[in-house]
Design an enzyme around this catalytic site. Structure first.
Site, short mmCIF file in Angstrom:
data_model
loop_
_atom_site.label_atom_id
_atom_site.label_comp_id
_atom_site.label_asym_id
_atom_site.label_seq_id
_atom_site.Cartn_x
_atom_site.Cartn_y
_atom_site.Cartn_z
N GLU A 182 106.53 30.15 52.51
CA GLU A 182 105.38 30.53 51.70
C GLU A 182 105.48 29.86 50.34
OE1 GLU A 182 102.21 31.50 49.99
OE2 GLU A 182 102.44 32.22 52.06
N CYS A 191 94.66 36.31 52.30
CA CYS A 191 94.03 37.58 52.69
C CYS A 191 94.59 38.75 51.90
CB CYS A 191 94.21 37.81 54.18
SG CYS A 191 93.54 39.39 54.75
N LYS A 200 88.33 44.40 49.20
CA LYS A 200 87.93 45.69 49.77
C LYS A 200 88.23 46.84 48.82
CE LYS A 200 86.70 43.17 53.00
NZ LYS A 200 86.95 41.96 52.23
N GLY A 263 105.59 23.65 51.56
CA GLY A 263 106.14 23.00 52.74
C GLY A 263 105.32 21.80 53.19
N GLY A 335 76.65 33.62 51.72
CA GLY A 335 77.43 34.03 52.88
C GLY A 335 78.12 35.36 52.63
N ARG A 424 85.17 27.16 52.90
CA ARG A 424 86.57 26.79 52.77
C ARG A 424 86.88 25.59 53.65
NH1 ARG A 424 89.38 30.74 50.15
NH2 ARG A 424 91.37 29.91 50.90
N HIS A 596 79.38 64.31 68.29
CA HIS A 596 78.10 64.48 67.56
C HIS A 596 78.31 65.48 66.41
CE1 HIS A 596 73.79 65.05 66.91
NE2 HIS A 596 74.04 66.36 66.85
#
Length: 623
Positions: A182, A191, A200, A263, A335, A424, A596
């Site tokens: 990473e 993300c 979110k 990397g 979008g 992207r 319900h």
């Protein structure tokens, strides 16, 4: 010595005259024992016919479209015969095992029926050349070639987003020695750190602000919210920290080595790690691997005509940093990301304008799902400029002036900030993949087969790198498949559907074939649509603008697509995806008892609308 063996259709259950939908080999091919030769499709299942032994195919006596039954000869195989006594004994054992396999028959896969033609394989949206390679099983043990080498790791995963960490953890669980590379100090990728998760958290805050204000219409009044950006940022970062910290702990428990640095491939079995501003002291300069999974993700597209060196210009990462709440915000791109950020900043107090080159928002979703979102946002003050492009943004000390082009384009307008959300680009072109002889196209995509192998059989690629849609849950699925293939398991990326969700207010979600796609492909479909104006749960929430839609194959009555617009649409879409994956019919869904009052029962009622059996609304009887 050699012997010739007729290849016959094994026991395929109760089916007769089953059509061949694909011939996977040709005369002259070398095949392995159990390698798939043909694919059959009945009205209930799709089945592969395996080779009973390893050898050379002398003849293939069938073709696509032919129908076969148990015992039919489909080809002739020449296989090597051992001459030693022990070999003869082994041969006898082998034939017995082969007979047992043929008696039990091939393992069935879920039938794809009409969806196979319309949805097709998971890789239908990938760049050319990504179809499943029928000979990919020949590479199952290609890593054996590397066993003689003293590699640092059995598997190296390049990129630690949802696809990367899923691949690394699954491979470690299967016994491989794994390293996860990473470039940033914490794992989780775009993300978790600067995408899905922080957005979110902010969308939740915006929705709560809107709900509190909306209750004023029903006799419950709150004061105007006071926004403390430091506190809001702390909440967002706390959510991210819990998840990334949990991932670090799971990596440690699984003995996955997390290596930091940028990397790049430096050979077919080697990756070099470079220092970056985020990781000034990278892990060891290079690592070698027997196999590798590329999960390097994508980056924001930067369009011309924008003063990117001005700090008032943001991409999605910058928007989530919440430097301030601009009085006037221009969002370029209608979008999912652009509309989600419109919801966040409008709720926080910005006057938001969204400009989109196309004549519609959220390309890919059916217009009837997007329209309620557009109407709701317009009521809250968001302005939309469709069929319009931003020709130029000029920076002054006072503002960012945007000049528009289009038939109904407005005059130049000043904004305090500009957010660019126009897509992207995959990172296949920035990892020196050519050093590993991995093919990358001019857009940065890497082609893969059905087992997610690149043109180098020991190197896999997953996620944004291999094609649309660029979604975290798609990458996670592919990461698990690639890890299992790398560990020697017989797996393939063959899921039927990938759901898409816009976490706007209201949410928009869809899965499988859209109504627009069905019409474009000339499919014979029927629609079942249930309006939330008849949903007791939606009315009780005073959010009845939504609807649930199911799309059925008229011939089989199986669901092949669906969409939801409304509160928690992203949570509801999973049931529709499962129904498609399981080949459920309208009757299956309609006869499943749903609780319900819930929003989930709208899925059942949409199926009943299609069947004409609904009692909660009056629907004309179907002919």
């Amino acid at each position: 010595m050699t012997k010739r063996t007729e290849i016959r259709v094994p026991d395929i259950g109760e089916f007769d005259n089953v059509p061949i939908i694909e011939v996977l080999v040709a005369a002259g091919d070398e095949v392995e024992q159990e390698q798939s030769l043909l694919t059959l499709e009945s009205d209930k299942a799709t089945m592969d016919i395996p080779s009973p032994a390893a050898g050379t195919l002398l003849e293939i006596r069938v073709q696509e479209g032919d129908e076969v039954t148990e015992g039919d000869v489909i080809g002739l195989l020449e296989q090597a015969e051992q001459t030693q006594d022990s070999g003869a004994a082994d041969d006898a054992d082998h034939e017995t095992a082969s007979e047992q396999r043929q008696a039990s028959g091939p393992e069935p896969r879920p039938s794809e029926n009409q969806q196979q033609e319309s949805v097709q394989h998971r890789n239908s949206d990938l760049p050319q050349g990504t179809e499943q390679n029928p000979d990919s099983e020949k590479h199952q043990h290609s890593e054996d070639e590397g066993q003689a080498h003293d590699y640092d790791y059995d598997l190296v995963v390049l990129g630690s987003g949802p696809g990367g960490y899923t691949a690394a953890f699954r491979a470690a669980d299967l016994g491989l020695k794994v390293a996860l590379i990473e470039r940033y100090p914490v794992i989780g990728g775009v993300c978790l750190n600067v995408g899905c998760i922080p957005s979110k958290a902010l969308l939740h805050v915006g929705q709560v602000i809107d709900s509190a204000g909306h209750l004023g219409q029903h006799g419950v009044h709150f004061g105007k919210p006071e926004i403390e950006l430091d506190g809001l940022r702390h909440f967002k970062e706390g959510v991210v920290g819990k998840l990334t910290g949990g991932l670090a702990g799971m990596a440690k428990k699984r003995k996955v080595d997390v290596l930091t640095g940028y990397g790049r491939f430096s050979g077919t079995h080697e990756i070099s790690l470079e220092a970056t501003a985020d990781t000034p002291e990278p892990s060891p300069g290079s690592v070698t691997f027997n196999q590798c999974i590329i999960a390097a993700g994508s980056r924001v597209i930067r369009i011309p005509g924008i003063p990117w060196d001005d700090e008032r210009v943001m991409d999605s990462t910058g928007a989530l940093e919440l430097q301030d709440i601009p009085e006037r915000l221009l969002i370029i791109g209608g979008g999912i990301i652009g509309l989600e950020m419109a919801c966040v900043y409008r709720a926080l107090g910005s006057a938001v304008t969204v400009v989109e080159m196309l004549d519609h928002l959220m390309s890919g979703a059916d217009p009837d799902l997007v329209q309620p979102l557009k109407k709701h946002l317009e009521k809250t003050g968001v302005e939309f400029l469709l069929s319009t492009r931003v020709a130029e943004v000029h920076a002054t000390d006072q503002a960012l002036s945007a000049r528009f082009e289009g038939d109904d384009a407005p005059e130049t307008q000043p904004f305090d900030r500009v957010l660019v959300c126009v897509g992207r680009r995959p990172n296949g072109d920035v990892i020196d993949a050519e050093q590993a002889d991995v093919d990358v196209d001019d857009k940065g995509f890497i082609a893969v087969d059905g087992q997610l192998r690149t043109n180098q059989p020991h190197i896999f690629a997953i996620g944004d790198l291999i094609g649309q849609p660029m979604l975290a849950h798609k990458a996670s699925y592919e990461g698990k498949v690639a890890a299992e293939v790398a560990a020697g398991h017989k797996r393939a990326a063959d899921a039927r559907t990938i759901p898409s969700v816009a976490y706007t207010d209201p949410e928009v979600a869809w899965v499988g074939i859209t109504e627009a796609q069905a019409k474009a492909q000339g499919l014979d479909v029927g629609i079942g649509k249930f309006p939330w104006a008849a949903s007791g749960r939606a009315l009780g929430m005073d959010r009845s603008e939504g609807s649930t839609k199911l799309i059925f194959d008229q011939n089989t009555k199986r669901v092949i697509g669906g969409g939801v617009v409304g509160m928690h649409a992203g949570d509801l879409i999973a049931e529709i995806g499962l129904a498609i994956e399981m080949g459920a019919t309208a009757e299956d869904i309609g006869l499943t008892i749903h609780p319900h009052p819930t929003l989930s029962e709208s899925v059942m009622m949409a199926a009943e609308m299609f069947e004409g059996t609904i009692t909660d609304l009056y629907a004309p009887k179907r002919r």
